[in-house]
Design an enzyme around this catalytic site. Structure first.
Site, mmCIF file in Angstrom:
data_model
loop_
_atom_site.group_PDB
_atom_site.id
_atom_site.type_symbol
_atom_site.label_atom_id
_atom_site.label_comp_id
_atom_site.label_asym_id
_atom_site.label_seq_id
_atom_site.Cartn_x
_atom_site.Cartn_y
_atom_site.Cartn_z
ATOM 1 N N TRP A 136 0.620 -1.124 0.015
ATOM 2 C CA TRP A 136 0.004 0.041 -0.110
ATOM 3 C C TRP A 136 0.842 1.147 0.105
ATOM 4 O O TRP A 136 0.292 2.512 -0.291
ATOM 5 C CB TRP A 136 -1.111 0.140 1.127
ATOM 6 C CG TRP A 136 -0.448 -0.308 2.607
ATOM 7 C CD1 TRP A 136 -0.538 -1.457 3.454
ATOM 8 C CD2 TRP A 136 0.325 0.680 3.600
ATOM 9 N NE1 TRP A 136 0.146 -1.372 4.345
ATOM 10 C CE2 TRP A 136 0.724 -0.195 4.507
ATOM 11 C CE3 TRP A 136 0.710 1.900 3.288
ATOM 12 C CZ2 TRP A 136 1.479 0.396 5.585
ATOM 13 C CZ3 TRP A 136 1.559 2.637 4.584
ATOM 14 C CH2 TRP A 136 1.710 1.818 5.679
ATOM 15 N N GLU A 233 9.814 -9.218 -1.674
ATOM 16 C CA GLU A 233 10.597 -8.234 -0.967
ATOM 17 C C GLU A 233 9.832 -7.841 0.253
ATOM 18 O O GLU A 233 8.623 -7.479 0.389
ATOM 19 C CB GLU A 233 10.502 -6.837 -1.931
ATOM 20 C CG GLU A 233 11.581 -6.074 -1.325
ATOM 21 C CD GLU A 233 10.869 -4.849 -0.562
ATOM 22 O OE1 GLU A 233 11.067 -4.961 0.709
ATOM 23 O OE2 GLU A 233 10.357 -3.984 -0.976
ATOM 24 N N CYS A 267 10.394 1.179 2.484
ATOM 25 C CA CYS A 267 11.014 -0.112 3.065
ATOM 26 C C CYS A 267 12.351 0.182 3.009
ATOM 27 O O CYS A 267 12.991 -0.481 4.290
ATOM 28 C CB CYS A 267 10.844 -1.199 1.709
ATOM 29 S SG CYS A 267 9.079 -1.776 1.588
#
Length: 461
Positions: A136, A233, A267
């Site tokens: 998201w 990932e 990330c």
């Protein structure tokens, strides 16, 4: 939704909330098990023709179609992500850019033998139908990392966006229905159960997923049942190791930009800052000043530098980490709590006195919290930086580039930076996760290769 090149109407819906207000933004379709079967039939039927097609021109046409409606798509991204205009627009241009990059990228054949006796070549062939599940926090850019190389390699794709941010992907499916042959690109939406239906189905031969470690493990187990290929990932807890000769003001500004971009929901953002004792207080002061000066706000508000956390569950996670740190003796500067307004806003905070054993250090925050960890010995800092199950990104910072490179080369991560963090060249630069941060490679020619199988062609003469 888009299934088999046509609009697939809703048989049920679910709620999507606007991060900037906390109110229902839209009610997109909930994909049913029967519609999942329709997707699988469509991809199976489309695969032979797409694998043989001249795919480059179609990918370029997809980029053109997206760019022609970029403003419309960016408006949707801004609302569902709670992002400012430039950030939302980047999601759209990023997706189009992946289509353009992979339209022109080919994997060359490798000749092992070519003489009067035989021609032996290693060639690439598409792996088969692909399930693409982006997160998201970057709904279209991360979709581009998966969908564009999968399609370029000759595979039909079903894109399942996060249930928190499905709206822009559904619009992209609508835009591209007339570009791709029926069944080549399908877009469906739904909750967690939909992901399970797609990943466990026997038709797909590859799953590309970005998300949490726990969900990634479930994806891998589902794929193992019939030996699907996977690219995973799974996030990170990136360390930034600062040396004792840094320019504090300069490094603080760079770290703050990287760490609080997209409200810290990246990330490969720096999530643990290791600072030498001699520079620690000055660095905390500099970072805290930046946090206090940051303007928190939603889409369309002037001068905003930090937006909302994307969803209520993630906001609760950030709050829990902040509370745990405070209870264990850390100090949260410049706020560190909910902002008094509707929506999922959290005042950005620098966590000083952070140590291992606090959740804000041991877990991925994925929000506007930055722990700063004091160290006395560089060897100890490197050891502590590596003492994590994650291994996505890391950085080293020094006025002496050679010193920083020497430290960066000892950090256990798929990508390391020197005097910056999460800088990228765009589509050509691969993304790699080590340890629990993932399996496989995305982006670049490595990403394209991951959607293919190797074939040896031996021709006698």
């Amino acid at each position: 939704m888009t299934i088999g090149g046509a609009a697939a109407p809703a048989k049920g819906t679910f709620d999507v909330y606007a991060p900037a207000t906390g109110e229902v933004l839209a009610r997109p379709p909930e994909c049913t098990p029967d519609q999942v079967e329709d997707v699988m039939t469509a991809m199976t039927d489309a695969f032979p023709g797409w694998a043989r097609a001249d795919r480059g021109p179609t990918l370029l046409a997809a980029a053109d179609a997206l760019e022609a409606r970029a403003e419309e798509v960016a408006d949707v991204v801004a609302q569902e992500l709670g992002a400012q205009r430039a950030q939302a627009a980047f999601q759209v241009t990023g997706l189009a850019g992946f289509f353009r990059y992979y339209a022109d990228l080919e994997l060359p054949r490798e000749v092992l033998k070519d003489d009067g006796q035989a021609l032996v070549e290693v060639v690439r062939r598409p792996v088969g139908p692909v399930v693409a599940i982006p997160p998201w926090n970057g709904p279209l850019y991360m979709a581009g990392m998966k969908v564009a190389p999968a399609l370029a390699a000759g595979n039909p794709v079903v894109l399942k966006p996060s249930p928190f941010t499905p709206l822009s992907s559904l619009l992209v499916g609508e835009i591209l229905r007339e570009v791709f042959p029926p069944g080549v690109l399908n877009v469906v939406s739904g909750g967690a159960s939909l992901g399970g239906l797609l990943t466990a189905h026997p038709v797909p031969r590859k799953i590309s997923f970005t998300g949490s470690v726990a969900t990634g493990q479930k994806v891998a187990m589902a794929a193992a049942a019939d030996l699907k290929r996977v690219t995973l990932e799974l996030g990170g807890n990136d360390a930034a190791v600062l040396l004792d000769d840094i320019d504090v003001a300069e490094v603080a500004a760079s770290l703050f930009r990287a760490g609080f971009h997209n409200c810290g929901q990246v990330c490969v953002a720096p999530k643990r800052v290791f600072a030498p004792a001699s520079r620690y207080d000055d660095l905390v002061d500099a970072l805290s000043a930046l946090a206090r000066a940051a303007k928190v706000g939603g889409p369309g508000e002037e001068g905003v530098t930090v937006g909302p956390v994307q969803n209520a569950a993630q906001l609760a996670h950030v709050e829990a980490l902040a509370a745990d740190a405070a209870a264990k003796g850390a100090v949260l500067s410049a706020g560190g709590g909910r902002v008094d307004r509707p929506g999922y806003f959290f005042a950005p905070a620098i966590v000083s006195g952070a140590v291992e054993g606090m959740r804000v250090v041991d877990e991925e925050q994925f929000g506007p919290l930055m722990p700063v960890i004091r160290y006395d010995d560089l060897e100890d800092a490197i050891r502590r930086a590596n003492a994590t199950p994650y291994g996505l990104g890391a950085s080293a910072w020094s006025a002496d580039v050679d010193r920083a490179v020497a430290v960066a080369d000892r950090l256990e991560a798929g990508q390391v930076w020197v005097n910056t963090h999460f800088a990228t060249l765009g589509p050509p630069q691969p993304v790699v996760g080590t340890k629990h941060s993932g399996l496989g490679v995305e982006k670049g020619h490595w990403g394209l290769a991951s959607f293919t199988d190797v074939r040896v062609r031996y021709v006698t003469r």
